[in-house]
Design a protein around this motif. Structure first.
Motif, short mmCIF file in Angstrom:
data_model
loop_
_atom_site.label_atom_id
_atom_site.label_comp_id
_atom_site.label_asym_id
_atom_site.label_seq_id
_atom_site.Cartn_x
_atom_site.Cartn_y
_atom_site.Cartn_z
N THR A 2 -12.68 38.88 0.41
CA THR A 2 -11.41 38.16 0.58
C THR A 2 -10.85 38.31 1.99
O THR A 2 -9.70 37.95 2.23
CB THR A 2 -10.37 38.66 -0.44
OG1 THR A 2 -10.20 40.07 -0.28
CG2 THR A 2 -10.80 38.35 -1.86
N GLU A 35 -11.43 36.63 4.68
CA GLU A 35 -11.07 35.35 5.29
C GLU A 35 -9.73 34.85 4.77
O GLU A 35 -8.88 34.37 5.53
CB GLU A 35 -12.16 34.31 5.00
CG GLU A 35 -11.87 32.95 5.64
CD GLU A 35 -12.93 31.91 5.33
OE1 GLU A 35 -12.72 30.73 5.69
OE2 GLU A 35 -13.96 32.26 4.72
N VAL A 36 -9.52 34.99 3.46
CA VAL A 36 -8.26 34.54 2.85
C VAL A 36 -7.07 35.29 3.43
O VAL A 36 -6.09 34.70 3.90
CB VAL A 36 -8.30 34.76 1.32
CG1 VAL A 36 -6.94 34.44 0.71
CG2 VAL A 36 -9.39 33.91 0.68
N GLN A 96 -6.47 34.75 7.27
CA GLN A 96 -5.88 33.45 7.57
C GLN A 96 -4.42 33.40 7.14
O GLN A 96 -3.56 32.88 7.87
CB GLN A 96 -6.66 32.33 6.87
CG GLN A 96 -6.13 30.93 7.20
CD GLN A 96 -7.00 29.83 6.61
OE1 GLN A 96 -8.19 30.02 6.35
NE2 GLN A 96 -6.41 28.67 6.39
N LEU A 145 -4.64 29.56 -0.63
CA LEU A 145 -5.99 29.77 -0.12
C LEU A 145 -6.90 30.58 -1.04
O LEU A 145 -8.12 30.44 -0.98
CB LEU A 145 -5.91 30.51 1.23
CG LEU A 145 -5.21 29.81 2.39
CD1 LEU A 145 -4.94 30.81 3.52
CD2 LEU A 145 -6.06 28.65 2.90
N HIS A 146 -6.33 31.46 -1.88
CA HIS A 146 -7.14 32.54 -2.43
C HIS A 146 -8.23 32.09 -3.39
O HIS A 146 -9.30 32.72 -3.45
CB HIS A 146 -6.25 33.62 -3.07
CG HIS A 146 -5.66 33.28 -4.39
ND1 HIS A 146 -5.80 34.09 -5.50
CD2 HIS A 146 -4.90 32.24 -4.80
CE1 HIS A 146 -5.16 33.57 -6.52
NE2 HIS A 146 -4.59 32.45 -6.12
N GLU A 150 -9.75 28.88 -3.43
CA GLU A 150 -10.73 28.01 -2.77
C GLU A 150 -11.63 28.77 -1.81
O GLU A 150 -12.77 28.36 -1.55
CB GLU A 150 -10.03 26.86 -2.03
CG GLU A 150 -9.20 27.27 -0.84
CD GLU A 150 -8.49 26.10 -0.17
OE1 GLU A 150 -8.81 25.82 1.00
OE2 GLU A 150 -7.63 25.48 -0.81
N LYS A 151 -11.16 29.90 -1.28
CA LYS A 151 -11.96 30.65 -0.31
C LYS A 151 -12.53 31.95 -0.88
O LYS A 151 -13.13 32.74 -0.16
CB LYS A 151 -11.11 30.96 0.93
CG LYS A 151 -10.77 29.73 1.76
CD LYS A 151 -10.01 30.09 3.02
CE LYS A 151 -9.75 28.86 3.88
NZ LYS A 151 -10.99 28.33 4.49
N GLN A 183 -14.97 34.50 -2.31
CA GLN A 183 -16.43 34.62 -2.21
C GLN A 183 -16.91 35.85 -2.97
O GLN A 183 -16.40 36.95 -2.76
CB GLN A 183 -16.86 34.74 -0.74
CG GLN A 183 -16.47 33.58 0.13
CD GLN A 183 -16.79 33.83 1.59
OE1 GLN A 183 -17.49 34.78 1.94
NE2 GLN A 183 -16.27 32.99 2.46
#
Length: 224
Positions: A18, A20-21, A24, A77-78, A80-81, A83
């Motif tokens: 997480t 990236e989330v 960002q 965001l959390h 859709e992004k 992983q």
């Protein structure tokens, strides 16, 4: 180490990625309040506690004003992004098949955490999901782990493992009375001399083989 009677996991950067989330969301909040953006490595230094710990360190006396904006960005965001880390799902499926009870303990806000678990369809893996604010105190205090044991109707022991990637996970696991397992993403864990650790990127794969060994199960040659 003793055979696991139950295994409890941290969430962010233990089973899912997480960074990236959160990076960002923080940078969009910084930009909104006219602060310079952070590089990812700089952000990681401050992000192992809860958001309640993180935001005051960035925004000082303005943190309570910035918090709603930050949470709005995370909420957008959390999912859709989100992983999944390599081999994490296969590990959970393996443990589930072996009838090893599992729980999730995170400093992520509880509603976000439960939405992410549901989004991945992983609800059935975990008997208990504990997020920030569910216990009286969050990690590094042992309260969330002890609450999970209470809900699982068992007592902590070295037969119960807590798996996480940071010093606060190790501290919480140790103070709760269970066996902490360090996934090797945080070099500062060296200072705490963990009795067992796993290298990053091979974490879940190695962990599956480790559990199979403790349970005296045959280990597949190819479990990737």
């Amino acid at each position: 180490m003793k055979k696991p009677h139950a295994i409890l996991f941290d969430w962010d950067n233990t089973l899912v990625n997480t960074w990236e989330v959160l990076h960002q969301a923080v940078n969009e909040t910084l930009d909104h309040y006219n602060h310079p953006a952070w590089e990812l490595e700089e952000f990681k230094k401050y992000s192992h506690g809860t958001t309640i710990d993180l935001l005051p360190s960035i925004f000082k006396d303005k943190w309570s004003e910035a918090a709603p904006f930050y949470y709005q960005r995370v909420e957008k965001l959390h999912l859709e992004k989100l992983q999944v880390l390599p081999h994490a799902k296969k590990l959970l499926e393996f443990l589930f098949e072996q009838n090893i009870p599992m729980a999730l303990i995170s400093n992520k806000r509880s509603d976000f955490l439960k939405k992410e678990v549901a989004h991945l369809g992983w609800d059935s893996f975990f008997e208990v999901v504990i997020g920030a604010g569910d216990a009286a105190r969050d990690k590094p205090h042992p309260d969330p782990i002890l609450l999970a044991f209470e809900k699982m109707q068992t007592q902590p022991s070295l037969n119960h493992w807590y798996v996480g990637d940071t010093t606060i996970d190790w501290q919480a696991g140790q103070d709760s009375g269970c066996q902490p397992i360090a996934l090797w993403t945080d070099p500062s864990l060296l200072e705490m001399k963990p009795s067992f650790y796993l290298p990053y990127l091979k974490d879940c794969l190695d962990f599956q083989a480790t559990v199979a060994n403790f349970l005296s199960l045959p280990i597949e040659k190819n479990i990737a």
